[in-house]
Design an enzyme around this catalytic site. Structure first.
Site, PDB file in Angstrom:
ATOM      1  N   TRP A 139       0.829  -1.208   0.000  1.00  0.00           N
ATOM      2  CA  TRP A 139       0.000   0.000   0.000  1.00  0.00           C
ATOM      3  C   TRP A 139       0.860   1.253   0.000  1.00  0.00           C
ATOM      4  O   TRP A 139       0.517   2.254  -0.633  1.00  0.00           O
ATOM      5  CB  TRP A 139      -0.981  -0.031   1.177  1.00  0.00           C
ATOM      6  CG  TRP A 139      -1.958  -1.152   1.013  1.00  0.00           C
ATOM      7  CD1 TRP A 139      -1.928  -2.372   1.619  1.00  0.00           C
ATOM      8  CD2 TRP A 139      -3.086  -1.177   0.102  1.00  0.00           C
ATOM      9  NE1 TRP A 139      -2.972  -3.148   1.152  1.00  0.00           N
ATOM     10  CE2 TRP A 139      -3.686  -2.455   0.243  1.00  0.00           C
ATOM     11  CE3 TRP A 139      -3.629  -0.258  -0.792  1.00  0.00           C
ATOM     12  CZ2 TRP A 139      -4.825  -2.826  -0.499  1.00  0.00           C
ATOM     13  CZ3 TRP A 139      -4.757  -0.627  -1.526  1.00  0.00           C
ATOM     14  CH2 TRP A 139      -5.341  -1.889  -1.376  1.00  0.00           C
ATOM     15  N   ASP A 151      -1.427   6.910   6.335  1.00  0.00           N
ATOM     16  CA  ASP A 151      -2.486   5.969   5.972  1.00  0.00           C
ATOM     17  C   ASP A 151      -2.644   5.021   7.161  1.00  0.00           C
ATOM     18  O   ASP A 151      -1.828   4.125   7.367  1.00  0.00           O
ATOM     19  CB  ASP A 151      -2.102   5.202   4.707  1.00  0.00           C
ATOM     20  CG  ASP A 151      -3.115   4.115   4.363  1.00  0.00           C
ATOM     21  OD1 ASP A 151      -4.125   3.978   5.075  1.00  0.00           O
ATOM     22  OD2 ASP A 151      -2.889   3.394   3.364  1.00  0.00           O
ATOM     23  N   LYS A 162     -11.907  -1.688   8.308  1.00  0.00           N
ATOM     24  CA  LYS A 162     -11.144  -2.573   9.186  1.00  0.00           C
ATOM     25  C   LYS A 162     -11.512  -2.305  10.655  1.00  0.00           C
ATOM     26  O   LYS A 162     -12.122  -3.145  11.308  1.00  0.00           O
ATOM     27  CB  LYS A 162      -9.659  -2.430   8.917  1.00  0.00           C
ATOM     28  CG  LYS A 162      -9.311  -2.889   7.490  1.00  0.00           C
ATOM     29  CD  LYS A 162      -7.956  -2.428   7.018  1.00  0.00           C
ATOM     30  CE  LYS A 162      -7.767  -2.569   5.526  1.00  0.00           C
ATOM     31  NZ  LYS A 162      -7.708  -3.943   5.030  1.00  0.00           N
TER      32      LYS A 162
END
Lengths: 389, 389
Positions: A132, A201, A225
């Protein structure tokens, strides 16, 4: 009447009347729920799902379901305001930060961040700790210069580098606080050169532990999440940055558009905001982020303790880089991994297959994942090792 | 085994086993629902909400709620595939079109469309029929030339212009098929110069009547009016356009990114896709788009008939431009409008306040709005006129 000192909460339950008509006595709905180790979308607290269920046909006594309320209605505005207020309360977010509910996930933030803040002649520092991070880097390179301040790609991202090399005067420093795929997590924020702001992030570990928001310029997280369903992205951003973003961009891609309109420049993901609000209230009721951290440490600790003692299973992340959210481990034998996953699935332990880039198994145990589920997994792994070890 | 000839359906119920564990006998949930005339998010079919409710803690017998399923799980992939298949079936969408579920609403499509297809030296024709058309135009101007092919702004957008002036060789022609705020709706697609494609913001009337998809290059719609909850955007786009879009754009802003990954380049809004699938199944069960059109004509017809016969209320849209979805009307007296809205709200007729740019009242009566609700509104308005006329 909020007062924040060093992130301590002064008031714990300001909104006891968040819309609710829970009926816990309802037996017919006690469908057997299995242990869901999915990396996201992921397990949510059953109490939150029960509350949502009771409000689908009518939010409280409004006669209109939560999916059907106009985002301009007083009823929904109250839902929105409580979600924002709980967010501020739970994370100790100072008043000079905006709290936004956007769409497009972290992937769109990979674009919006450099689009707003990275001029073509500027440099941003990116810490490369996983797939990511790499995606964020690829998007940033479209807008300006990217300096890779560190990377753990040499060992398939199984660790968080100790050393970070800063560029001369980066616009910002970006990192991925938890690496879902590789099971690694930063224990503290990276250092920050003067004049730069910190961008994070935090999709896979937001609100799993206390955070000092004032160290950050922007924190963003896809909700799916630790925060709620997919389709809503939480963005916490310092107000001076909102004002400073590139004003020439398409309207939807400017943070200022969304901040100026309280996330309602266009129709926001109302149901997602509602669920995030309920989750934040649930976190507060659990004792807030300090209690979450304790619970998460215990859960992950029990699993890592077993793995460290096992002759069959080995954690893939370096010990001092281990994630509390995603526990990745292997047997070293692909066939045995596959057998373990298949038998676990059959036993009601779902979603344990590791990402293809790491292989093996991954147990994602976010805030809402119950401790008893971790115990069931440990017992299952012990039994599996006895049987096949 | 789908065969489409002129949009006629050959097979009507290919998926009788769409996940469902409805329990209609459940009496405790029969919360009184009121008439919700909201312009969006808006009324959804009670049967769909009931089905969603029963799947919040466990989708079917999976033991994992619909919000909690990984988008990579077989269970969710089945939900996604059925939503796509129902969409193709209901609207008769040919195989050379992709069906995408994106985020960001029509507002992000206002950006993505010209970003992908309007070069800086090119011109696109835009039909200016309301506030949303104007927003689309403003974004397009950032990327290339915009030719205003017609406008009804001279009379506050109360009509759909008959005449459209085309530019020489536009890249595309864009129109807003239904204007939510002004209560106007196109009865047919505008003409199209050779070499151009037709782009349509169909957010507020998609699937309210049959459409000939093959006339369009791209149709997009925020889901929150006729399709489901807010937070998911349906995009129907011809495959050759997907391939032709600007390949230099940020990843998330290219249609090809989403088409290549079946809307799962990043985590999609899973719950929104699930609800859209249920709504499309519901439309099919109602008899498809032809039956929807008939039902919508009846609903709107009954309301317009009353308004035309009333001495107190006047529809604001020109007769031949009237929307079947949003019926806008005024008394001509702001105080009386306000009194009417207040008394309607007290009587359980909610969301009737007109947009500030038109004033008066607006009854949004999308696919899922029940005919009986329209009858209740007509009766209320009759009574109001008797009382205060």
């Amino acid at each position: 009447m909020f007062r924040f000192s060093n992130g301590n909460r002064q008031i714990r339950q300001p909104f006891p009347h968040f819309p609710s008509n829970l009926q816990y006595e309802d037996q017919r709905h006690m469908t057997k729920r299995i242990d869901n180790f999915s990396a996201g979308p992921a397990t949510l607290p059953a109490a939150v799902l029960e509350e949502a269920r009771e409000n689908l046909l009518s939010l409280g006594d409004s006669g209109i379901g939560i999916l059907e309320h106009s985002h301009r209605s007083k009823t929904f505005l109250s839902v929105y305001e409580k979600a924002v207020a709980y967010c501020r309360l739970v994370a100790g977010i100072p008043d000079d930060y905006d709290i936004l509910f956007l769409q497009g996930g972290a992937s769109l933030q990979f674009v919006m961040l450099p689009m707003n803040f990275l001029g073509s002649d500027q440099t941003a520092d990116y810490l490369n700790t996983g797939a990511w991070s790499k995606k964020a880097i690829a998007e940033a390179k479209r807008f300006g210069n990217v300096h890779i301040a560190c990377t753990s790609e040499d060992r398939n991202f199984c660790y968080i580098p100790d050393e970070v090399s800063q560029s001369d005067s980066p616009a910002y420093v970006h990192f991925t606080s938890n690496n879902t795929i590789y099971g690694t997590e930063f224990s503290t924020e990276p250092g920050l050169p003067e004049g730069a702001f910190l961008a994070c992030d935090a999709s896979s570990d937001i609100f799993s532990r206390p955070m000092n928001v004032s160290r950050y310029g922007i924190i963003y997280a896809g909700a799916q999440k630790n925060l709620g369903p997919s389709g809503v992205t939480l963005v916490i951003i310092r107000k001076d940055l909102v004002a400073r973003g590139n004003s020439e961009l398409p309207t939807m891609l400017r943070y200022s558009t969304h901040a100026d309109k309280d996330s309602m420049f266009n129709t926001p993901p109302t149901f997602g905001i509602y669920i995030v609000g309920l989750i934040l209230k649930w976190i507060e009721e659990q004792g807030g982020l300090t209690a979450m951290q304790e619970k998460n440490r215990n859960k992950a600790g029990r699993l890592y303790d077993f793995l460290d003692s096992s002759d069959m299973f080995t954690p893939t992340a370096d010990r001092n880089s281990r994630s509390m959210m995603n526990v990745t481990f292997i047997t070293g034998n692909n066939d045995l991994d596959a057998k373990c996953i298949a038998e676990a699935t059959a036993a009601g332990l779902d979603g344990l297959k590791g990402h293809r880039s790491v292989g093996g198994l991954r147990a994602s145990i976010y805030n809402a994942f119950p401790p008893e589920g971790v115990d069931r997994l440990v017992q299952f792994l012990k039994d599996f090792e006895l049987k096949y070890g």
